[in-house]
Structure formats: structure tokens, C-alpha cells
Scaffold this active site. Structure first.
Site, PDB file in Angstrom:
ATOM      1  N   SER A   1       0.814  -1.212   0.000  1.00  0.00           N
ATOM      2  CA  SER A   1       0.000   0.000   0.000  1.00  0.00           C
ATOM      3  C   SER A   1       0.849   1.265   0.000  1.00  0.00           C
ATOM      4  CB  SER A   1      -0.997  -0.013   1.159  1.00  0.00           C
ATOM      5  OG  SER A   1      -0.427  -0.509   2.318  1.00  0.00           O
TER       6      SER A   1
ATOM      7  N   GLY B   1       5.596  10.346   7.987  1.00  0.00           N
ATOM      8  CA  GLY B   1       4.545  11.292   8.358  1.00  0.00           C
ATOM      9  C   GLY B   1       3.256  10.598   8.691  1.00  0.00           C
TER      10      GLY B   1
ATOM     11  N   ALA C   1      -2.035   5.296   3.341  1.00  0.00           N
ATOM     12  CA  ALA C   1      -1.656   5.150   1.938  1.00  0.00           C
ATOM     13  C   ALA C   1      -2.791   5.503   0.972  1.00  0.00           C
ATOM     14  CB  ALA C   1      -1.182   3.717   1.694  1.00  0.00           C
TER      15      ALA C   1
ATOM     16  N   LYS D   1       5.067   4.965  17.693  1.00  0.00           N
ATOM     17  CA  LYS D   1       3.642   5.246  17.426  1.00  0.00           C
ATOM     18  C   LYS D   1       2.874   3.969  17.082  1.00  0.00           C
ATOM     19  CE  LYS D   1       3.416   4.939  12.781  1.00  0.00           C
ATOM     20  NZ  LYS D   1       2.375   4.338  11.956  1.00  0.00           N
TER      21      LYS D   1
ATOM     22  N   ASP E   1       1.928  11.717  13.448  1.00  0.00           N
ATOM     23  CA  ASP E   1       1.778  10.287  13.168  1.00  0.00           C
ATOM     24  C   ASP E   1       1.269   9.535  14.395  1.00  0.00           C
ATOM     25  OD1 ASP E   1       1.830   8.178  11.445  1.00  0.00           O
ATOM     26  OD2 ASP E   1       3.998   7.901  11.450  1.00  0.00           O
TER      27      ASP E   1
ATOM     28  N   ARG F   1      -3.808  -0.252  11.033  1.00  0.00           N
ATOM     29  CA  ARG F   1      -3.702  -1.706  11.199  1.00  0.00           C
ATOM     30  C   ARG F   1      -3.292  -2.042  12.636  1.00  0.00           C
ATOM     31  NH1 ARG F   1      -0.136  -1.885   5.778  1.00  0.00           N
ATOM     32  NH2 ARG F   1       0.843  -0.248   6.997  1.00  0.00           N
TER      33      ARG F   1
ATOM     34  N   LEU G   1      -0.141  -6.746   7.963  1.00  0.00           N
ATOM     35  CA  LEU G   1       1.086  -6.179   8.543  1.00  0.00           C
ATOM     36  C   LEU G   1       0.782  -5.392   9.822  1.00  0.00           C
ATOM     37  CD1 LEU G   1       4.165  -5.549   8.163  1.00  0.00           C
ATOM     38  CD2 LEU G   1       3.437  -3.447   7.003  1.00  0.00           C
TER      39      LEU G   1
ATOM     40  N   GLU H   1       3.283  -3.753  12.541  1.00  0.00           N
ATOM     41  CA  GLU H   1       4.692  -3.591  12.921  1.00  0.00           C
ATOM     42  C   GLU H   1       4.891  -3.287  14.401  1.00  0.00           C
ATOM     43  OE1 GLU H   1       5.140  -0.739   9.723  1.00  0.00           O
ATOM     44  OE2 GLU H   1       6.803  -1.937   8.956  1.00  0.00           O
TER      45      GLU H   1
HETATM   46  N1  NDP Z   1       0.340   1.832   4.623  1.00  0.00           N
HETATM   47  C1  NDP Z   1       0.551   3.060   5.086  1.00  0.00           C
HETATM   48  O1  NDP Z   1      -0.407   3.841   5.187  1.00  0.00           O
HETATM   49  C2  NDP Z   1       1.923   3.504   5.474  1.00  0.00           C
HETATM   50  C3  NDP Z   1       2.972   2.601   5.635  1.00  0.00           C
HETATM   51  N2  NDP Z   1       4.203   3.055   5.998  1.00  0.00           N
HETATM   52  C4  NDP Z   1       5.328   2.126   6.179  1.00  0.00           C
HETATM   53  O2  NDP Z   1       5.700   1.568   4.915  1.00  0.00           O
HETATM   54  C5  NDP Z   1       6.245   0.255   5.117  1.00  0.00           C
HETATM   55  C6  NDP Z   1       5.524  -0.701   4.179  1.00  0.00           C
HETATM   56  O3  NDP Z   1       4.177  -0.758   4.611  1.00  0.00           O
HETATM   57  P1  NDP Z   1       2.955  -1.088   3.655  1.00  0.00           P
HETATM   58  O4  NDP Z   1       3.225  -0.758   2.244  1.00  0.00           O
HETATM   59  O5  NDP Z   1       1.774  -0.483   4.286  1.00  0.00           O
HETATM   60  O6  NDP Z   1       2.896  -2.679   3.811  1.00  0.00           O
HETATM   61  P2  NDP Z   1       2.013  -3.690   2.947  1.00  0.00           P
HETATM   62  O7  NDP Z   1       1.825  -4.900   3.786  1.00  0.00           O
HETATM   63  O8  NDP Z   1       0.845  -2.991   2.387  1.00  0.00           O
HETATM   64  O9  NDP Z   1       2.983  -4.046   1.722  1.00  0.00           O
HETATM   65  C7  NDP Z   1       4.300  -4.486   1.907  1.00  0.00           C
HETATM   66  C8  NDP Z   1       4.867  -4.854   0.552  1.00  0.00           C
HETATM   67  O10 NDP Z   1       6.242  -5.180   0.699  1.00  0.00           O
HETATM   68  C9  NDP Z   1       6.451  -6.404   0.010  1.00  0.00           C
HETATM   69  N3  NDP Z   1       7.604  -7.115   0.543  1.00  0.00           N
HETATM   70  C10 NDP Z   1       7.704  -7.846   1.673  1.00  0.00           C
HETATM   71  N4  NDP Z   1       8.952  -8.338   1.776  1.00  0.00           N
HETATM   72  C11 NDP Z   1       9.625  -7.926   0.679  1.00  0.00           C
HETATM   73  C12 NDP Z   1      10.943  -8.124   0.203  1.00  0.00           C
HETATM   74  N5  NDP Z   1      11.823  -8.845   0.902  1.00  0.00           N
HETATM   75  N6  NDP Z   1      11.293  -7.557  -0.981  1.00  0.00           N
HETATM   76  C13 NDP Z   1      10.410  -6.820  -1.686  1.00  0.00           C
HETATM   77  N7  NDP Z   1       9.135  -6.605  -1.291  1.00  0.00           N
HETATM   78  C14 NDP Z   1       8.768  -7.151  -0.120  1.00  0.00           C
HETATM   79  C15 NDP Z   1       5.158  -7.171   0.227  1.00  0.00           C
HETATM   80  O11 NDP Z   1       5.057  -8.242  -0.671  1.00  0.00           O
HETATM   81  P3  NDP Z   1       4.075  -9.479  -0.306  1.00  0.00           P
HETATM   82  O12 NDP Z   1       2.676  -8.983  -0.531  1.00  0.00           O
HETATM   83  O13 NDP Z   1       4.525 -10.519  -1.247  1.00  0.00           O
HETATM   84  O14 NDP Z   1       4.330  -9.825   1.150  1.00  0.00           O
HETATM   85  C16 NDP Z   1       4.162  -6.072  -0.052  1.00  0.00           C
HETATM   86  O15 NDP Z   1       4.021  -5.860  -1.428  1.00  0.00           O
HETATM   87  C17 NDP Z   1       6.027  -0.074   6.592  1.00  0.00           C
HETATM   88  O16 NDP Z   1       7.229   0.104   7.310  1.00  0.00           O
HETATM   89  C18 NDP Z   1       4.983   0.932   7.055  1.00  0.00           C
HETATM   90  O17 NDP Z   1       5.101   1.284   8.416  1.00  0.00           O
HETATM   91  C19 NDP Z   1       4.443   4.375   6.170  1.00  0.00           C
HETATM   92  C20 NDP Z   1       3.437   5.309   6.013  1.00  0.00           C
HETATM   93  C21 NDP Z   1       2.118   4.936   5.657  1.00  0.00           C
HETATM   94  O1  13P Z   2       2.205   4.487   9.250  1.00  0.00           O
HETATM   95  C1  13P Z   2       1.012   4.588   9.121  1.00  0.00           C
HETATM   96  C2  13P Z   2       0.306   5.877   9.204  1.00  0.00           C
HETATM   97  O2  13P Z   2       1.228   6.945   9.208  1.00  0.00           O
HETATM   98  C3  13P Z   2       0.196   3.345   8.936  1.00  0.00           C
HETATM   99  O3  13P Z   2      -0.142   2.859  10.190  1.00  0.00           O
HETATM  100  P1  13P Z   2      -0.715   1.373  10.349  1.00  0.00           P
HETATM  101  O4  13P Z   2       0.399   0.432   9.900  1.00  0.00           O
HETATM  102  O5  13P Z   2      -1.061   1.209  11.808  1.00  0.00           O
HETATM  103  O6  13P Z   2      -1.917   1.269   9.465  1.00  0.00           O
END
Ligand code: NDP
Ligand code: 13P
Length: 311
Positions: A14, A136, A140, A191, A244, A255, A279, A281
Site C-alpha cells: 500500500s 509522516g 496510503a 507510534k 503520526d 492496522r 502487517l 509492525e
Molecule cells: N500503509 C501506510 O499507510 C503507510 C505505511 N508506511 C510504512 O511503509 C512500510 C511498508 O508498509 P505497507 O506498504 O503499508 O505494507 P504492505 O503490507 O501494504 O505491503 C508491503 C509490501 O512489501 C512487500 N515485501 C515484503 N517483503 C519484501 C521483500 N523482501 N522484498 C520486496 N518486497 C517485499 C510485500 O510483498 P508481499 O505482498 O509478497 O508480502 C508487499 O508488497 C512499513 O514500514 C509501514 O510502516 C508508512 C506510512 C504509511
Molecule cells: O504508518 C502509518 C500511518 O502513518 C500506517 O499505520 P498502520 O500500519 O497502523 O496502518
């Protein structure tokens, strides 16, 4: 400074996809690397990533690849994988060999496990490349469609941080710049833990007063840890810190908050935790942070209470 025009994102989830949308709105294109063939096909052929962003229409300039080698020629590599994949991806990137000029934009929130250390320490051990954190209060789905949001860019390399902030800022994105990579990283770790506690409080029947108390205590713990590690207290007002913490703890879209609610309802079952399909974390962050700060003799009742439930 050399203009940075080509952005590749590692992580087709995402946040990786939402950041690709943000970049593509500025530069017209972005490449996403993900090992998931179905996601690559859907992005390239249907301009969607329905597994992570439902029906959101992605800008047509976004393309995807299953080959990590393809990112090697890009000016900027955005790391948007879950925290537990961060160290794996760093090793993979070392193996493909990158120019020392490639800029890393780190969007993952968390810390390294082996050994226990901040991502900034890991980056400096493994690469000579410039790196910047982008963090921030951002869900997503809102960023993907271009709703107003704020974000903090932080780096030891301030001209680079300011350059990227200027490039990405728009009427829809308020970008702040900070030198404090410590506090921004600590906030991104804490957070998520506080959000789990927020969900637990909700499930226990506590109300809004309790949640406001929790957020104050969470901010205090961010301040205590970041001070011990050399962060600045002025950073507490950054969107990546207080923003955040508030966003994640106050929304069931989070989540981590949703997990905390369900974790209580499932009697803090380790099996429930181990098999949770989405996910979360904050659970691993609570464990890692607990060990990481154990030598500092800090009083951290909120984050420790979550650590006790997941260890
Ligand atoms: N979602 C949000 O609103 C926000 C997220 N973040 C941060 O961004 C980071 C990612 O979160 P998010 O995108 O939400 O997570 P998701 O679970 O939505 O997606 C994670 C992605 O990473 C892929 N992945 C996992 N392991 C690997 C690897 N070894 N190599 C390449 N790709 C890999 C997963 O693939 P697969 O599906 O195959 O497991 C999936 O496509 C986190 O640290 C989160 O805290 C920050 C701000 C906002
Ligand atoms: O990092 C995030 C918002 O800034 C996403 O939080 P969650 O992983 O709890 O959905």
C-alpha cells in the site's frame, strides 16, 4: 546538486504504491519493484494494485517489475517494505551493486533486528550513499488519490533533504524538513506500539479521555527515548512525530490500532498474533525496542506494557 528525476520504489504494497503515485504526479513516472508477479501484471496492464489499494486508478506513468536489477539505474530508490524485510532488501541491494550516488529514501518505519540498531546505523554501515527518511501521518489510500497530507523529510544531508522537500511539496502535500533523524525514527517505531495500546484500551471499554491520556504518555516516551539517543525535543511537533502518533492511535483505519482491539478480544493469544494476516509492525517493534533501550534505564510504562503482551 544533480537533478534527481528517476524514482524506483522497492515494495509493491500500500505505501510503496502510494509513494509511486506521489512521485508520478511530480515527475510523470515511477518504477515499482515487487516479487509478486500478479501485482506487476495488474499495475502494468490495468493501472491498479487491487490487493493493496482496491480500485484506486494509478497514474499511467507507473510501471512495475519483478527484477530488482531494474532499480540499479535509478537516481532515487525508495524503500517501502515492511520493517522485517528491511535488512533483507539492504543485502539484496548490496549484491546488485549500486552507484555511490544513488539516493535512498527510507519510508519503512521500524528498526533492525540483527543486530538491534536503527535503520540509520545500518545504512551507514552498509553504504556510502546519501539517505533521507520520509515519514509522516499518512494513510496510503489518501496519499494515493492525492488528498491533502503532510510529511517530514529528515537527513544529515540538509541540502538533499531540502531539495527533495521542494520537489515533492505541493498544495496537496505540506513537506517539513528536519535534521533530527533520531527522533523521526523513534517516533515511527513508538507510534505503532502506542496504537496497539490504543486498540486495547478501546476493547477494554475505555473512552476518549483515556485515549488522549495514552497519546500524551506515548509522546513522553518518544521524548525520553529520543533524548537518550541524542534527538532534539523540538522535533516532537513534527508531522512525523506528534502527527503520526495522533493519526495512528486515533483511527481504526490503522492496522496497529485494529490489531490491538482484536488482540484483547482474543485474550492476547500468541497464536492469534503469529497468524495475524495483515502487517502489524507495532508488535515486533515493542519487542525490539524493549531490548534496544534496556541498557538506558528508562521509564517507559506504555511501550513496556505492550512488549509484555507480545514477548
Ligand atoms: N500503509 C501506510 O499507510 C503507510 C505505511 N508506511 C510504512 O511503509 C512500510 C511498508 O508498509 P505497507 O506498504 O503499508 O505494507 P504492505 O503490507 O501494504 O505491503 C508491503 C509490501 O512489501 C512487500 N515485501 C515484503 N517483503 C519484501 C521483500 N523482501 N522484498 C520486496 N518486497 C517485499 C510485500 O510483498 P508481499 O505482498 O509478497 O508480502 C508487499 O508488497 C512499513 O514500514 C509501514 O510502516 C508508512 C506510512 C504509511
Ligand atoms: O504508518 C502509518 C500511518 O502513518 C500506517 O499505520 P498502520 O500500519 O497502523 O496502518
Amino acid at each position: 546538486m544533480k537533478k534527481l528525476k528517476n524514482f524506483a520504489v522497492i515494495g509493491g504494497g500500500s505505501w510503496g504504491t502510494a509513494l509511486a503515485c506521489l512521485v508520478a504526479r511530480v515527475y510523470g513516472s515511477a518504477l515499482i519493484y515487487t516479487p509478486e508477479v500478479n501485482i506487476v501484471d495488474e499495475i502494468n496492464n490495468h493501472h491498479k494494485n487491487s490487493k493493496y489499494l482496491d480500485d484506486t486508478a494509478l497514474p499511467s506513468g507507473i510501471t512495475a517489475t519483478v527484477s530488482l536489477l531494474d532499480v540499479a539505474s535509478y537516481d532515487v530508490i525508495i524503500l517501502a517494505v515492511p520493517s522485517q524485510a528491511f535488512e533483507i532488501v539492504i543485502q539484496e541491494l548490496k549484491q546488485i551493486g549500486l552507484s555511490s550516488k544513488t539516493v535512498f529514501l527510507i519510508a519503512t518505519k521500524g528498526m533492525c533486528q540483527e543486530p538491534l540498531q536503527l535503520f540509520s546505523t545500518k545504512m551507514e554501515q552498509e553504504f556510502d550513499n546519501p539517505y533521507v527518511f520520509i515519514s509522516g501521518p499518512n494513510f496510503a489510500k489518501e496519499v494515493a488519490v492525492g488528498n491533502f497530507a503532510s510529511i517530514t523529510i529528515t537527513s544529515k544531508d540538509q541540502p538533499l533533504a531540502r531539495y527533495i522537500a521542494d520537489e515533492l511539496s505541493s498544495e496537496q502535500l505540506d513537506v517539513s524538513v528536519s535534521t533530527d533523524i533520531i527522533t523521526v525514527q523513534i517516533a515511527g517505531i513508538v507510534k505503532n506500539i502506542i496504537a496497539i495500546k490504543s486498540g486495547i484500551l478501546m476493547a477494554q471499554g475505555y473512552g476518549e479521555n483515556a485515549r488522549a491520556w495514552l497519546v500524551s504518555k506515548g509522546l513522553e516516551e518518544i521524548a525520553i527515548i529520543s533524548k537518550a539517543l541524542g534527538g532534539n525535543q523540538e522535533s516532537l511537533t513534527l508531522p512525523a512525530v506528534i502527527g503520526d502518533l495522533v493519526l495512528t492511535s486515533y483511527s481504526t483505519t490503522s492496522r496497529n490500532t485494529k490489531f490491538g482491539y482484536e488482540f484483547h478480544q482474543n485474550n492476547y493469544s500468541k497464536e492469534f498474533l503469529a497468524n495475524y494476516p495483515v502487517l502489524v509492525e507495532g508488535a515486533s517493534a515493542a519487542k525490539l525496542l524493549h531490548s534496544f533501550v534496556s541498557n538506558y534505564n528508562l521509564d517507559l510504562p506504555m511501550t513496556s506494557s505492550v512488549a509484555k503482551l507480545v514477548i
